[in-house]
Design a protein around this motif. Structure first.
Motif, mmCIF file in Angstrom:
data_model
loop_
_atom_site.group_PDB
_atom_site.id
_atom_site.type_symbol
_atom_site.label_atom_id
_atom_site.label_comp_id
_atom_site.label_asym_id
_atom_site.label_seq_id
_atom_site.Cartn_x
_atom_site.Cartn_y
_atom_site.Cartn_z
ATOM 1 N N GLY A 179 20.150 47.375 36.592
ATOM 2 C CA GLY A 179 18.882 46.729 36.937
ATOM 3 C C GLY A 179 18.976 45.972 38.244
ATOM 4 N N ARG A 180 18.663 44.693 38.188
ATOM 5 C CA ARG A 180 18.700 43.875 39.416
ATOM 6 C C ARG A 180 20.110 43.438 39.803
ATOM 7 N NH1 ARG A 180 16.698 39.080 39.192
ATOM 8 N NH2 ARG A 180 16.703 38.835 36.933
ATOM 9 N N PHE A 181 21.068 43.717 38.943
ATOM 10 C CA PHE A 181 22.441 43.228 39.146
ATOM 11 C C PHE A 181 23.374 44.366 39.561
ATOM 12 C CE2 PHE A 181 21.539 39.094 37.421
ATOM 13 C CZ PHE A 181 20.519 39.316 36.508
ATOM 14 N N THR A 182 24.118 44.126 40.630
ATOM 15 C CA THR A 182 25.120 45.089 41.090
ATOM 16 C C THR A 182 26.409 44.342 41.368
ATOM 17 O OG1 THR A 182 23.411 46.442 42.139
ATOM 18 C CG2 THR A 182 25.685 46.857 42.791
ATOM 19 N N VAL A 183 27.502 44.882 40.879
ATOM 20 C CA VAL A 183 28.809 44.296 41.173
ATOM 21 C C VAL A 183 29.580 45.276 42.061
ATOM 22 C CG1 VAL A 183 29.775 45.146 38.991
ATOM 23 C CG2 VAL A 183 30.921 43.321 40.230
ATOM 24 N N PHE A 184 30.169 44.723 43.122
ATOM 25 C CA PHE A 184 30.975 45.493 44.052
ATOM 26 C C PHE A 184 32.424 45.023 43.952
ATOM 27 C CE2 PHE A 184 27.643 47.621 46.391
ATOM 28 C CZ PHE A 184 26.539 46.801 46.230
ATOM 29 N N LEU A 185 33.341 45.975 43.971
ATOM 30 C CA LEU A 185 34.761 45.642 43.901
ATOM 31 C C LEU A 185 35.490 46.216 45.111
ATOM 32 C CD1 LEU A 185 37.250 44.533 42.387
ATOM 33 C CD2 LEU A 185 37.361 46.730 41.175
ATOM 34 N N ASN A 186 36.206 45.371 45.814
ATOM 35 C CA ASN A 186 37.036 45.780 46.939
ATOM 36 C C ASN A 186 38.482 45.465 46.568
ATOM 37 O OD1 ASN A 186 38.549 45.919 49.310
ATOM 38 N ND2 ASN A 186 36.828 45.313 50.594
ATOM 39 N N LYS A 187 39.188 46.473 46.071
ATOM 40 C CA LYS A 187 40.543 46.242 45.544
ATOM 41 C C LYS A 187 41.520 45.858 46.649
ATOM 42 C CE LYS A 187 40.708 50.196 43.344
ATOM 43 N NZ LYS A 187 39.268 50.563 43.308
ATOM 44 N N SER A 188 41.361 46.442 47.808
ATOM 45 C CA SER A 188 42.310 46.143 48.882
ATOM 46 C C SER A 188 42.207 44.688 49.312
ATOM 47 C CB SER A 188 42.096 47.075 50.077
ATOM 48 O OG SER A 188 40.788 46.912 50.594
ATOM 49 N N ALA A 189 40.993 44.153 49.252
ATOM 50 C CA ALA A 189 40.785 42.743 49.614
ATOM 51 C C ALA A 189 40.892 41.829 48.413
ATOM 52 C CB ALA A 189 39.416 42.579 50.273
ATOM 53 N N LYS A 190 41.040 42.394 47.206
ATOM 54 C CA LYS A 190 41.040 41.617 45.970
ATOM 55 C C LYS A 190 39.803 40.729 45.912
ATOM 56 C CE LYS A 190 46.046 41.506 45.146
ATOM 57 N NZ LYS A 190 46.559 42.014 46.438
ATOM 58 N N HIS A 191 38.679 41.360 46.073
ATOM 59 C CA HIS A 191 37.415 40.642 46.166
ATOM 60 C C HIS A 191 36.335 41.388 45.389
ATOM 61 C CE1 HIS A 191 34.245 38.211 48.067
ATOM 62 N NE2 HIS A 191 33.571 39.328 48.156
ATOM 63 N N LEU A 192 35.528 40.626 44.657
ATOM 64 C CA LEU A 192 34.354 41.234 44.062
ATOM 65 C C LEU A 192 33.144 40.341 44.313
ATOM 66 C CD1 LEU A 192 34.260 40.867 40.203
ATOM 67 C CD2 LEU A 192 36.191 40.014 41.468
ATOM 68 N N SER A 193 31.986 40.967 44.260
ATOM 69 C CA SER A 193 30.758 40.219 44.495
ATOM 70 C C SER A 193 29.679 40.699 43.529
ATOM 71 C CB SER A 193 30.293 40.364 45.946
ATOM 72 O OG SER A 193 30.040 41.714 46.258
ATOM 73 N N LEU A 194 28.792 39.787 43.233
ATOM 74 C CA LEU A 194 27.632 40.077 42.393
ATOM 75 C C LEU A 194 26.389 39.919 43.243
ATOM 76 C CD1 LEU A 194 26.359 40.534 39.535
ATOM 77 C CD2 LEU A 194 26.282 38.035 39.330
ATOM 78 N N HIS A 195 25.580 40.975 43.297
ATOM 79 C CA HIS A 195 24.326 40.943 44.027
ATOM 80 C C HIS A 195 23.169 40.930 43.040
ATOM 81 C CE1 HIS A 195 25.950 42.595 48.098
ATOM 82 N NE2 HIS A 195 26.889 41.957 47.427
ATOM 83 N N ILE A 196 22.245 40.030 43.258
ATOM 84 C CA ILE A 196 21.045 39.955 42.425
ATOM 85 C C ILE A 196 19.844 40.177 43.349
ATOM 86 C CG2 ILE A 196 19.724 38.577 40.790
ATOM 87 C CD1 ILE A 196 22.223 36.830 40.384
ATOM 88 N N VAL A 197 19.139 41.275 43.095
ATOM 89 C CA VAL A 197 17.984 41.610 43.939
ATOM 90 C C VAL A 197 16.843 42.150 43.074
ATOM 91 C CG1 VAL A 197 17.156 42.970 45.899
ATOM 92 C CG2 VAL A 197 19.561 42.279 45.798
ATOM 93 N N PRO A 198 15.632 41.589 43.157
ATOM 94 C CA PRO A 198 15.330 40.329 43.832
ATOM 95 C C PRO A 198 15.669 39.145 42.932
ATOM 96 C CG PRO A 198 13.357 41.245 42.841
ATOM 97 C CD PRO A 198 14.463 42.222 42.550
ATOM 98 N N SER A 199 15.982 38.043 43.525
ATOM 99 C CA SER A 199 16.308 36.843 42.747
ATOM 100 C C SER A 199 15.036 36.253 42.149
ATOM 101 C CB SER A 199 16.982 35.797 43.635
ATOM 102 O OG SER A 199 18.163 36.325 44.206
ATOM 103 N N GLN A 200 15.186 35.719 40.939
ATOM 104 C CA GLN A 200 14.055 35.105 40.236
ATOM 105 C C GLN A 200 14.448 33.687 39.801
ATOM 106 O OE1 GLN A 200 13.374 37.776 36.957
ATOM 107 N NE2 GLN A 200 12.596 39.425 38.259
ATOM 108 N N PRO A 201 13.475 32.794 39.654
ATOM 109 C CA PRO A 201 13.806 31.420 39.234
ATOM 110 C C PRO A 201 14.603 31.366 37.930
ATOM 111 C CG PRO A 201 11.568 31.504 40.060
ATOM 112 C CD PRO A 201 12.065 32.934 40.030
#
Lengths: 115, 111
Positions: free
Chosen positions: A60-82
């Motif tokens: 849905g509005r939530f996507t998680v990205f994983l960058n293993k080489s950087a040992k980094h993950l992020s959560l994207h929320i689009v569109p954001s709601q109150p």
């Protein structure tokens, strides 16, 4: 020794815009990652997860990205709601331990979505 | 729906008291966990259990013990409560490789 770090204690975005929450980890053995959302006076609720064999997972509005080489993950929320205003925790686990319920959590990021 | 319930939402105890926090899950989950949440520290694992009468220490077990006599119930015990155990306590349960489901939490204040 903080194995999972969320370096931004807070984030404020406008309704309708994108929210990006970041998480870094140090243990290369982690192979399963989760995001939880927590409202005050409630327990955390599961949002989305990703296995290390993937670099992206969408729900849905939530996507998680994983960058293993950087040992980094992020959560994207689009569109954001109150209603997305809450504390977000990332968590990591070692799948091969067979007990992914044993999670290492970050410190949390408080997201505020302004109307 | 998975349901994890905790015996109290708010609890106030005195230093030195023995404190019992009870947790019950209704989904026949094998794994159960106790975490505590503190500002700036996230959630930290105190103890976990993969089966009845089985327990393992988490990252911060000092000052705590646990009991799991039945599959659905996991108890956290503070043998002699101290002020640094004032915290939000969260119980969770999970099945094998799924992420845990959390209860509503118990806000414990030790005076």
């Amino acid at each position: 020794d903080q194995q999972v770090k969320q370096n931004s204690p807070s984030l404020s975005v406008q309704e309708g815009r994108i929210s990006i929450l970041n998480c870094d980890y140090t243990n290369s053995m982690f192979d399963y990652f989760l995001w939880y959302k927590k409202y005050p006076a409630e327990g955390p609720t599961f949002l989305i997860s990703i296995s290390s064999i993937k670099d992206k997972n969408e729900d849905g509005r939530f996507t998680v990205f994983l960058n293993k080489s950087a040992k980094h993950l992020s959560l994207h929320i689009v569109p954001s709601q109150p209603g997305d205003s809450a504390v977000y925790f990332c968590a990591a686990s070692t799948w091969n331990s067979g007990n992914t319920g044993k999670l290492i959590f970050g410190q949390g990021t408080t997201l505020q979505v302004k109307p | 729906d998975v349901k994890v319930t905790q015996s109290s939402r708010y609890l106030v105890k005195r230093t030195g008291e023995k404190v019992f926090l009870e947790c019950v899950q209704d989904m026949d989950h094998e794994n159960m966990f106790w975490y505590r949440q503190d500002p700036g520290l996230g959630l930290r694992l105190i103890y976990f259990s993969y089966d009845v009468k089985m327990k393992e220490k988490g990252d911060i077990p000092e000052g705590y013990s646990v009991s799991r006599e039945k599959k659905e119930r996991f108890s956290l015990i503070l043998e002699s409560a101290s002020t640094n155990q004032t915290s939000m306590y969260l119980c969770a349960s999970s099945y094998r490789d799924r992420g845990p489901f959390f209860g509503p939490g118990t806000r414990l204040t030790v005076l």
